[in-house]
Design a protein around this motif. Structure first.
Motif, PDB file in Angstrom:
ATOM      1  N   SER A 111      12.946  34.037 -31.140  1.00  0.00           N
ATOM      2  CA  SER A 111      13.185  32.856 -31.183  1.00  0.00           C
ATOM      3  C   SER A 111      14.334  32.565 -32.288  1.00  0.00           C
ATOM      4  CB  SER A 111      12.022  32.039 -31.421  1.00  0.00           C
ATOM      5  OG  SER A 111      11.700  32.191 -32.810  1.00  0.00           O
ATOM      6  N   LEU A 112      14.434  33.142 -33.303  1.00  0.00           N
ATOM      7  CA  LEU A 112      15.516  33.095 -34.086  1.00  0.00           C
ATOM      8  C   LEU A 112      16.784  33.583 -33.651  1.00  0.00           C
ATOM      9  CD1 LEU A 112      13.682  33.824 -37.639  1.00  0.00           C
ATOM     10  CD2 LEU A 112      14.620  31.704 -37.010  1.00  0.00           C
ATOM     11  N   ALA A 113      16.761  34.584 -33.133  1.00  0.00           N
ATOM     12  CA  ALA A 113      18.175  35.294 -32.782  1.00  0.00           C
ATOM     13  C   ALA A 113      18.595  34.554 -31.743  1.00  0.00           C
ATOM     14  CB  ALA A 113      18.018  36.529 -32.314  1.00  0.00           C
ATOM     15  N   GLU A 114      17.853  33.740 -30.873  1.00  0.00           N
ATOM     16  CA  GLU A 114      17.992  33.052 -29.598  1.00  0.00           C
ATOM     17  C   GLU A 114      18.649  31.730 -30.068  1.00  0.00           C
ATOM     18  OE1 GLU A 114      14.618  33.946 -27.442  1.00  0.00           O
ATOM     19  OE2 GLU A 114      15.787  36.135 -27.343  1.00  0.00           O
ATOM     20  N   SER A 115      18.204  31.278 -31.105  1.00  0.00           N
ATOM     21  CA  SER A 115      18.600  29.722 -31.697  1.00  0.00           C
ATOM     22  C   SER A 115      20.076  29.675 -32.022  1.00  0.00           C
ATOM     23  CB  SER A 115      17.572  29.478 -32.911  1.00  0.00           C
ATOM     24  OG  SER A 115      18.199  29.924 -34.072  1.00  0.00           O
ATOM     25  N   ILE A 116      20.833  30.696 -32.036  1.00  0.00           N
ATOM     26  CA  ILE A 116      22.158  30.596 -32.552  1.00  0.00           C
ATOM     27  C   ILE A 116      23.391  31.252 -32.001  1.00  0.00           C
ATOM     28  CG2 ILE A 116      21.951  32.056 -34.475  1.00  0.00           C
ATOM     29  CD1 ILE A 116      23.527  30.025 -36.290  1.00  0.00           C
ATOM     30  N   THR A 117      24.393  30.782 -31.807  1.00  0.00           N
ATOM     31  CA  THR A 117      25.601  31.549 -31.211  1.00  0.00           C
ATOM     32  C   THR A 117      26.928  31.993 -32.006  1.00  0.00           C
ATOM     33  OG1 THR A 117      26.767  29.731 -30.342  1.00  0.00           O
ATOM     34  CG2 THR A 117      25.103  30.389 -28.912  1.00  0.00           C
ATOM     35  N   PRO A 118      27.710  32.861 -31.944  1.00  0.00           N
ATOM     36  CA  PRO A 118      28.900  32.758 -32.551  1.00  0.00           C
ATOM     37  C   PRO A 118      29.492  31.670 -32.885  1.00  0.00           C
ATOM     38  CG  PRO A 118      28.489  34.551 -31.076  1.00  0.00           C
ATOM     39  CD  PRO A 118      27.515  33.823 -30.876  1.00  0.00           C
ATOM     40  N   ILE A 171      21.809  31.020 -42.438  1.00  0.00           N
ATOM     41  CA  ILE A 171      21.232  30.719 -40.769  1.00  0.00           C
ATOM     42  C   ILE A 171      20.635  32.135 -40.231  1.00  0.00           C
ATOM     43  CG2 ILE A 171      23.526  29.519 -40.281  1.00  0.00           C
ATOM     44  CD1 ILE A 171      24.732  32.189 -39.376  1.00  0.00           C
ATOM     45  N   PRO A 172      19.749  31.902 -39.285  1.00  0.00           N
ATOM     46  CA  PRO A 172      19.553  30.663 -38.519  1.00  0.00           C
ATOM     47  C   PRO A 172      18.220  29.943 -38.913  1.00  0.00           C
ATOM     48  CG  PRO A 172      18.907  32.361 -37.065  1.00  0.00           C
ATOM     49  CD  PRO A 172      19.363  32.894 -38.594  1.00  0.00           C
ATOM     50  N   ASP A 173      17.451  30.718 -40.129  1.00  0.00           N
ATOM     51  CA  ASP A 173      15.977  30.252 -40.082  1.00  0.00           C
ATOM     52  C   ASP A 173      16.036  28.938 -41.194  1.00  0.00           C
ATOM     53  OD1 ASP A 173      13.179  29.583 -40.672  1.00  0.00           O
ATOM     54  OD2 ASP A 173      12.933  31.992 -40.770  1.00  0.00           O
ATOM     55  N   GLN A 174      15.607  27.973 -40.766  1.00  0.00           N
ATOM     56  CA  GLN A 174      15.862  26.623 -41.470  1.00  0.00           C
ATOM     57  C   GLN A 174      14.671  26.731 -42.753  1.00  0.00           C
ATOM     58  OE1 GLN A 174      14.000  23.028 -39.612  1.00  0.00           O
ATOM     59  NE2 GLN A 174      13.929  24.572 -37.963  1.00  0.00           N
ATOM     60  N   TYR A 175      13.523  27.552 -42.323  1.00  0.00           N
ATOM     61  CA  TYR A 175      12.515  27.589 -43.461  1.00  0.00           C
ATOM     62  C   TYR A 175      12.719  28.629 -44.381  1.00  0.00           C
ATOM     63  CZ  TYR A 175      10.346  24.702 -40.001  1.00  0.00           C
ATOM     64  OH  TYR A 175       9.920  23.511 -39.223  1.00  0.00           O
ATOM     65  N   LEU A 176      13.235  29.906 -43.779  1.00  0.00           N
ATOM     66  CA  LEU A 176      13.427  30.839 -45.018  1.00  0.00           C
ATOM     67  C   LEU A 176      14.786  30.165 -45.785  1.00  0.00           C
ATOM     68  CD1 LEU A 176      13.294  33.896 -46.004  1.00  0.00           C
ATOM     69  CD2 LEU A 176      15.168  34.298 -44.188  1.00  0.00           C
ATOM     70  N   ALA A 177      15.497  29.650 -45.234  1.00  0.00           N
ATOM     71  CA  ALA A 177      16.695  29.001 -46.122  1.00  0.00           C
ATOM     72  C   ALA A 177      16.174  27.988 -46.988  1.00  0.00           C
ATOM     73  CB  ALA A 177      17.724  28.409 -45.193  1.00  0.00           C
ATOM     74  N   GLY A 178      15.163  27.051 -46.874  1.00  0.00           N
ATOM     75  CA  GLY A 178      14.808  26.121 -47.574  1.00  0.00           C
ATOM     76  C   GLY A 178      13.972  26.882 -48.674  1.00  0.00           C
ATOM     77  N   HIS A 191      20.800  26.117 -40.365  1.00  0.00           N
ATOM     78  CA  HIS A 191      20.819  25.759 -38.950  1.00  0.00           C
ATOM     79  C   HIS A 191      19.333  25.502 -38.595  1.00  0.00           C
ATOM     80  CE1 HIS A 191      22.233  26.508 -34.711  1.00  0.00           C
ATOM     81  NE2 HIS A 191      21.023  27.135 -34.867  1.00  0.00           N
ATOM     82  N   PRO A 192      19.148  24.650 -37.275  1.00  0.00           N
ATOM     83  CA  PRO A 192      17.820  24.276 -37.137  1.00  0.00           C
ATOM     84  C   PRO A 192      16.921  25.334 -36.319  1.00  0.00           C
ATOM     85  CG  PRO A 192      19.188  22.985 -35.750  1.00  0.00           C
ATOM     86  CD  PRO A 192      20.068  23.950 -36.689  1.00  0.00           C
ATOM     87  N   GLY A 193      17.066  26.546 -36.953  1.00  0.00           N
ATOM     88  CA  GLY A 193      16.347  27.675 -35.981  1.00  0.00           C
ATOM     89  C   GLY A 193      14.934  28.005 -36.889  1.00  0.00           C
ATOM     90  N   ALA A 194      13.930  28.563 -36.172  1.00  0.00           N
ATOM     91  CA  ALA A 194      12.760  28.548 -36.745  1.00  0.00           C
ATOM     92  C   ALA A 194      11.906  29.954 -35.897  1.00  0.00           C
ATOM     93  CB  ALA A 194      11.881  27.387 -36.508  1.00  0.00           C
TER      94      ALA A 194
END
Ligand code: 13P
Ligand code: SF4
Length: 328
Positions: A111-118, A171-178, A191-194
């Motif tokens: 789901s993380l890989a799919e949450s973000i594009t180039p 990017i893209p994991d908002q929780y790991l980033a936090g 980025h709002p990925g999770a």
């Protein structure tokens, strides 16, 4: 893996978590995979979330995303089967462009890989010119190609600190980033990925585990929201959880992550009690013995990456692998 291994000989490694009657139904596939690996000169890289028959039964190299990436640079077989998800197979291919890299099921996404594009990454750069882009390995090669450096959950803090800047795009994991922002004091734009597996855990889940299992030690993956990490006794990548459990040996432990992590550690540490407060990753669970056997029989599904993308993505992965090496 030794050529003389058989399913029967391997059973003691999983006996604590796989009943003999179940192993009997798996033996044919295990023996076929052991034979096929020799015929194809293949190795199997198995992520910590593989179920025990794959993790303990047929994998040659196991570990977290960082260990699999590092080990992929050392492989001298002709064929790599990545028992994990697609981004891991792409990373293995980036590091082994001349080898055949197979993934047992093409649907093993993330789901993380799919949450973000180039294009999302390019847009973030336009919004924040000059701010370095740190990309979690749980992304496509095309997203890595737009990045300055990659990281995994095992080295995210070191990677951020290695940059020596006050602000990063992570990017893209908002929780790991936090979670990493709190540990480093670096300002993080995200980025709002999770992760669909880890974002489902709540602080209430952990408080309930402590009520139900007095004395339990709770370990949470850093893809969990920060309020979940705050309730845990320790947070770290899957390899760091393993290291914690095997060095500290808590009598009763709950791993707030994917379920196979507990099964694999329980198989190797039958004296410890593992509380299964876990969620399954549907993508990781696409890997079955049957799918791995078919991959080696038919040499599918081969992972390919467009040369121009691979060249740029490899730079970001290579920079990550240099962090923590002597001289850095
Ligand atoms: P690790 O790098 O900790 O193994 O995590 C990979 C992953 O997909 C976690 O959900
Ligand atoms: Fe992706 Fe989460 Fe599954 Fe890991 S557990 S592969 S981050 S969806």
């Amino acid at each position: 893996m030794s050529p003389t291994l058989t399913a029967a000989g391997l059973y003691p490694k999983v006996a604590h978590v796989v009943p003999a009657i179940e192993w009997a139904t798996m033996s044919d596939d295990v023996d076929a995979i052991l034979r096929l690996k020799q015929e194809r000169n293949a190795v199997i890289l198995g992520h910590n979330y593989m179920s025990p028959e794959i993790f303990h039964g047929v994998s040659d190299i196991v570990g977290d995303s960082l260990a699999l990436a590092r080990e992929a640079t050392e492989v001298d077989a002709d064929v790599i089967v990545l028992a994990g998800v697609h981004f891991m197979a792409e990373t293995a291919k980036l590091l082994n462009p001349a080898k055949t890299v197979l993934i047992p099921d093409l649907r093993s996404g993330c789901s993380l890989a799919e949450s973000i594009t180039p294009e999302d990454v390019r847009a973030l750069r336009r919004l924040h010119p000059g701010v370095p882009v740190v990309t979690y390995v749980n992304t496509s090669a095309a997203v890595k190609a737009e990045s300055d450096i990659c990281c995994t959950s095992g080295n995210a803090v070191q990677v951020i600190e290695s940059l020596g800047v006050p602000r990063v795009i992570m990017i893209p994991d908002q929780y790991l980033a936090g979670n990493v922002a709190r540990l480093t004091g670096v300002e993080v734009i995200t980025h709002p990925g999770a992760c669909e597996v880890h974002e489902r855990f709540t602080p209430t889940d952990i408080r309930q585990v402590r009520v139900d299992y007095p004395g339990v030690t709770v370990l949470a993956h850093p893809e969990c929201p920060s309020d979940v990490v705050d309730e845990a006794d320790f947070s770290g990548s899957t390899a760091q959880m393993q290291e914690f459990v095997e060095s500290r040996r808590p009598a009763r432990v709950a791993l707030i992550t994917e379920c196979s992590m507990s099964d694999n550690l329980a198989a190797a540490n039958p004296d410890l009690e593992f509380v299964r407060a876990c969620n399954l990753c549907p993508h990781m669970k696409r890997n079955t013995l049957g799918a791995i056997r078919r991959a080696l029989e038919t040499m599918t599904h081969e992972v390919t990456i467009e040369a121009a993308v691979a060249e740029r993505a490899r730079l970001a992965v290579d920079r990550m692998l240099q962090v923590g090496r002597p001289g850095r």
